[in-house]
Design an enzyme around this catalytic site. Structure first.
Site, PDB file in Angstrom:
ATOM      1  CG  ASP A  49      -2.518  -0.433   0.973  1.00  0.00           C
ATOM      2  OD1 ASP A  49      -2.702  -1.520  -0.014  1.00  0.00           O
ATOM      3  OD2 ASP A  49      -2.952  -0.515   2.121  1.00  0.00           O
ATOM      4  CG  ASN A  93      -7.712  -3.952  -3.305  1.00  0.00           C
ATOM      5  OD1 ASN A  93      -8.469  -2.553  -2.981  1.00  0.00           O
ATOM      6  ND2 ASN A  93      -7.960  -4.848  -2.385  1.00  0.00           N
ATOM      7  CB  SER A 171     -13.693   7.338   7.576  1.00  0.00           C
ATOM      8  OG  SER A 171     -13.339   6.854   7.538  1.00  0.00           O
ATOM      9  CG  ASP A 316      -9.411  -2.138   9.041  1.00  0.00           C
ATOM     10  OD1 ASP A 316     -10.476  -2.292   8.558  1.00  0.00           O
ATOM     11  OD2 ASP A 316      -7.941  -1.405   8.170  1.00  0.00           O
ATOM     12  CD  GLU A 344      -8.342  -4.180   1.621  1.00  0.00           C
ATOM     13  OE1 GLU A 344      -9.818  -4.198   2.257  1.00  0.00           O
ATOM     14  OE2 GLU A 344      -7.539  -4.143   2.532  1.00  0.00           O
ATOM     15  NE  ARG A 347     -11.124  -6.808   5.561  1.00  0.00           N
ATOM     16  CZ  ARG A 347     -10.100  -6.160   4.814  1.00  0.00           C
ATOM     17  NH1 ARG A 347     -11.053  -4.624   6.396  1.00  0.00           N
ATOM     18  NH2 ARG A 347      -9.365  -5.855   4.891  1.00  0.00           N
ATOM     19  CG  HIS A 389      -4.454  -6.656   3.847  1.00  0.00           C
ATOM     20  ND1 HIS A 389      -3.416  -6.321   4.904  1.00  0.00           N
ATOM     21  CD2 HIS A 389      -5.426  -6.757   3.312  1.00  0.00           C
ATOM     22  CE1 HIS A 389      -5.029  -5.098   4.729  1.00  0.00           C
ATOM     23  NE2 HIS A 389      -6.060  -5.133   4.170  1.00  0.00           N
ATOM     24  NE  ARG A 390      -6.694  -4.666   7.883  1.00  0.00           N
ATOM     25  CZ  ARG A 390      -5.987  -3.932   8.238  1.00  0.00           C
ATOM     26  NH1 ARG A 390      -4.916  -5.449   8.916  1.00  0.00           N
ATOM     27  NH2 ARG A 390      -5.131  -3.014   7.854  1.00  0.00           N
ATOM     28  CE  LYS A 415      -5.575  -3.125   0.512  1.00  0.00           C
ATOM     29  NZ  LYS A 415      -5.180  -2.066   1.691  1.00  0.00           N
TER      30      LYS A 415
HETATM   31  O1  S3P Z   1      -8.272   5.975   6.246  1.00  0.00           O
HETATM   32  C1  S3P Z   1      -7.687   5.196   6.370  1.00  0.00           C
HETATM   33  O2  S3P Z   1      -6.455   5.030   7.140  1.00  0.00           O
HETATM   34  C2  S3P Z   1      -8.583   4.014   6.741  1.00  0.00           C
HETATM   35  C3  S3P Z   1      -9.601   4.010   7.390  1.00  0.00           C
HETATM   36  C4  S3P Z   1     -10.646   3.036   7.426  1.00  0.00           C
HETATM   37  O3  S3P Z   1     -11.387   2.605   6.299  1.00  0.00           O
HETATM   38  P1  S3P Z   1     -12.875   3.162   6.203  1.00  0.00           P
HETATM   39  O4  S3P Z   1     -13.232   4.449   6.235  1.00  0.00           O
HETATM   40  O5  S3P Z   1     -13.658   2.806   4.281  1.00  0.00           O
HETATM   41  O6  S3P Z   1     -14.095   1.999   7.254  1.00  0.00           O
HETATM   42  C5  S3P Z   1     -10.152   1.707   7.490  1.00  0.00           C
HETATM   43  O7  S3P Z   1     -11.013   0.206   7.439  1.00  0.00           O
HETATM   44  C6  S3P Z   1      -9.224   1.050   6.360  1.00  0.00           C
HETATM   45  O8  S3P Z   1      -7.978   0.339   6.628  1.00  0.00           O
HETATM   46  C7  S3P Z   1      -7.654   2.457   6.937  1.00  0.00           C
HETATM   47  C1  PEP Z   2      -9.736  -1.810   4.434  1.00  0.00           C
HETATM   48  C2  PEP Z   2      -8.333  -1.807   3.774  1.00  0.00           C
HETATM   49  O1  PEP Z   2      -7.597  -1.209   3.393  1.00  0.00           O
HETATM   50  P1  PEP Z   2      -7.303   0.497   2.570  1.00  0.00           P
HETATM   51  O2  PEP Z   2      -6.596   1.315   3.435  1.00  0.00           O
HETATM   52  O3  PEP Z   2      -7.429  -0.046   1.139  1.00  0.00           O
HETATM   53  O4  PEP Z   2      -9.011   0.544   2.461  1.00  0.00           O
HETATM   54  C3  PEP Z   2      -7.804  -2.647   5.323  1.00  0.00           C
HETATM   55  O5  PEP Z   2      -6.213  -2.117   6.004  1.00  0.00           O
HETATM   56  O6  PEP Z   2      -7.948  -3.250   5.886  1.00  0.00           O
END
Ligand code: S3P
Ligand code: PEP
Length: 429
Positions: A49, A93, A171, A316, A344, A347, A389-390, A415
């Site tokens: 990432d 991704n 978010s 997560d 991803e 889930r 990954h999770r 990832k």
């Molecule tokens: O802003 C961030 O760093 C993240 C926000 C979350 O996503 P959502 O806001 O889509 O739930 C989380 O699941 C993602 O792994 C990282």
């Molecule tokens: C939702 C995830 O990743 P992303 O930052 O791609 O949204 C994650 O890492 O669980």
């Protein structure tokens, strides 16, 4: 099919130095790139990432150097606008690269194309595009309305005023908007439509923006005012905390025996996922926390107990609770995680399918999952990971149930945590 066979694990014990936080790494890189001055970023995450963000920034004309083989980088800021005005960016991704870069590029007067892996092209981005269009951005969907790939065109950006963005799908749309708005240089009020999910991630965004000299006024979780005339300024140096989501697998392992200590996150963390430790404590685990470490061990009674909890604030790490539920007395319910469906993989469905393979009784709702563990886990289950990954990381915990487990396509951990299985091995017997 590539797979990894895990033998039964008797117990975990030891110390894990966590890899850098994905959320902090990618936000810090983007803010450092947009800032005036150069920033030393220490402890950056070394995973797919973040590699996508680093190569996108280089393509956009941002000069950065890595110090030898270390995880320390110097990023030379471009003071507001990317020098390269035309680029085709592949972002895998990585939601934390794709969404914030979309906003930054839509407001930066060039022609850009953003694409990713096939799953990224199924992850929604329409709410962010709608918000950016209100500011005058020109963005076209290449194939499906509301989804990447995106083509960004030259735009007449409307300065200041009000913009609304939906907050109930991801978010990251609000995060993206907040980080890009200082580029317009005028005061803008962002109104969040719908109940904002994953709120602690907005805290990470605001904290890091503040480190780079930009202050946002927050009115509950409904309205955010970004004052005009602010610019990102390098804070000099930033240390990336350990990843609190990655910590969850080792803390859960500790709760099944332990003690296991993770270092790099603790009481002073800006990551919402440190609250995973509270959920684990509710299940009976014994938790201790220092400034930058967390330690977990099994409940005094020896057995975890089921919980019924709204885990919208830790989407997560909530996946780790779902697998920990296999070791808890009673039925665990995880609520308010509809966003699991657009990550991803779907889930909720993936988790239900794979938990059933190890013998659990699972009810999958639109936005919840309910898990009753079996009397004995099914040995030799072959867990599909769906390029998530999770899924790979949390299902490795099944091996603590005294049964062998097979993890299919384990390399998806790249990832966010490429060396996950080696680290797990180093603290287990
Ligand atoms: O802003 C961030 O760093 C993240 C926000 C979350 O996503 P959502 O806001 O889509 O739930 C989380 O699941 C993602 O792994 C990282
Ligand atoms: C939702 C995830 O990743 P992303 O930052 O791609 O949204 C994650 O890492 O669980």
């Amino acid at each position: 099919m590539d797979h990894l066979d895990l033998s039964p694990i008797r117990r975990a014990e030891g110390v894990v130095a966590l890899p850098g936080s994905k959320s902090i790494s990618n936000r810090t890189l983007l803010l450092a790139a947009l800032a005036e001055g150069s920033t030393e970023v220490r402890g950056l995450l070394d995973a797919d990432d973040v590699s996508h963000m680093l190569s996108a920034l280089r393509t956009l004309g941002v000069n950065w150097q890595r110090h030898g083989e270390s995880r320390d980088f110097r990023v030379n800021g471009v003071a507001g606008a990317f020098p390269v005005k035309q680029a085709d960016l592949f972002l895998g991704n990585a939601g934390t690269a794709f969404r914030p870069l979309t906003a930054a590029l839509a407001l930066s007067q060039g022609h850009y194309r953003l694409s990713g892996v096939p799953r990224m092209h199924e992850r929604p981005i329409g709410d962010l595009v709608d918000a950016l269009r209100q500011l005058g951005a020109v963005i076209d969907y290449e194939v499906n309305h509301g989804f990447p790939p995106l083509n960004i065109g030259l735009a007449q950006i409307r300065a200041g005023g009000r913009v609304s963005v939906r907050g109930d799908v991801s978010s990251q749309f609000l995060t993206a908007l907040l980080m890009a708005l200082p580029l317009t240089g005028e005061t803008t009020t962002v109104e969040v439509v719908g109940e904002l999910i994953s709120k602690p991630y907005i805290e990470i965004t605001l904290q890091l923006m503040r480190r780079f000299g930009v202050v946002v006024e927050r009115h509950d979780w409904r309205e955010f005012v970004v004052a005009g005339g602010q610019h990102y300024r390098s804070p000099g140096s930033i240390l990336v905390e350990g990843d609190a989501s990655s910590a969850s697998y080792f803390l859960a392992a500790g709760a099944l025996g332990g003690p296991v200590r993770v270092t790099g996150v603790g009481r002073d963390s800006i990551q919402g996922d440190v609250k995973f430790a509270e959920a684990l404590a509710q299940m009976g685990a014994q938790i201790e926390m220092g400034e930058d470490w967390i330690e977990a061990r099994a409940p005094a009674s020896g057995r975890l107990t089921a919980i019924d909890a709204d885990l919208n604030h830790i989407p997560d790490a909530a996946m780790t609770i779902a697998v920990a539920a296999l070791f808890a007395d009673g039925t665990t319910t995880i609520r308010n995680v509809a966003s699991w469906r657009v990550k991803e993989t779907d889930r909720l469905t993936a988790m239900a399918t794979e938990l059933r393979k190890v013998g659990a009784t699972v009810e999958e709702g639109a936005d919840y999952i309910r898990i009753t563990p079996p009397a004995a886990l099914t040995p030799n289950a072959a867990i599909d990971t769906y390029d998530d990954h999770r899924m790979a990381m949390c299902f490795s915990l099944v091996a603590f149930g005294g049964v062998p487990v097979r993890i299919n396509e384990p390399r998806c951990v790249a990832k966010t945590f490429p060396e996950y299985f080696e680290v797990l091995k180093s603290v287990t017997v």
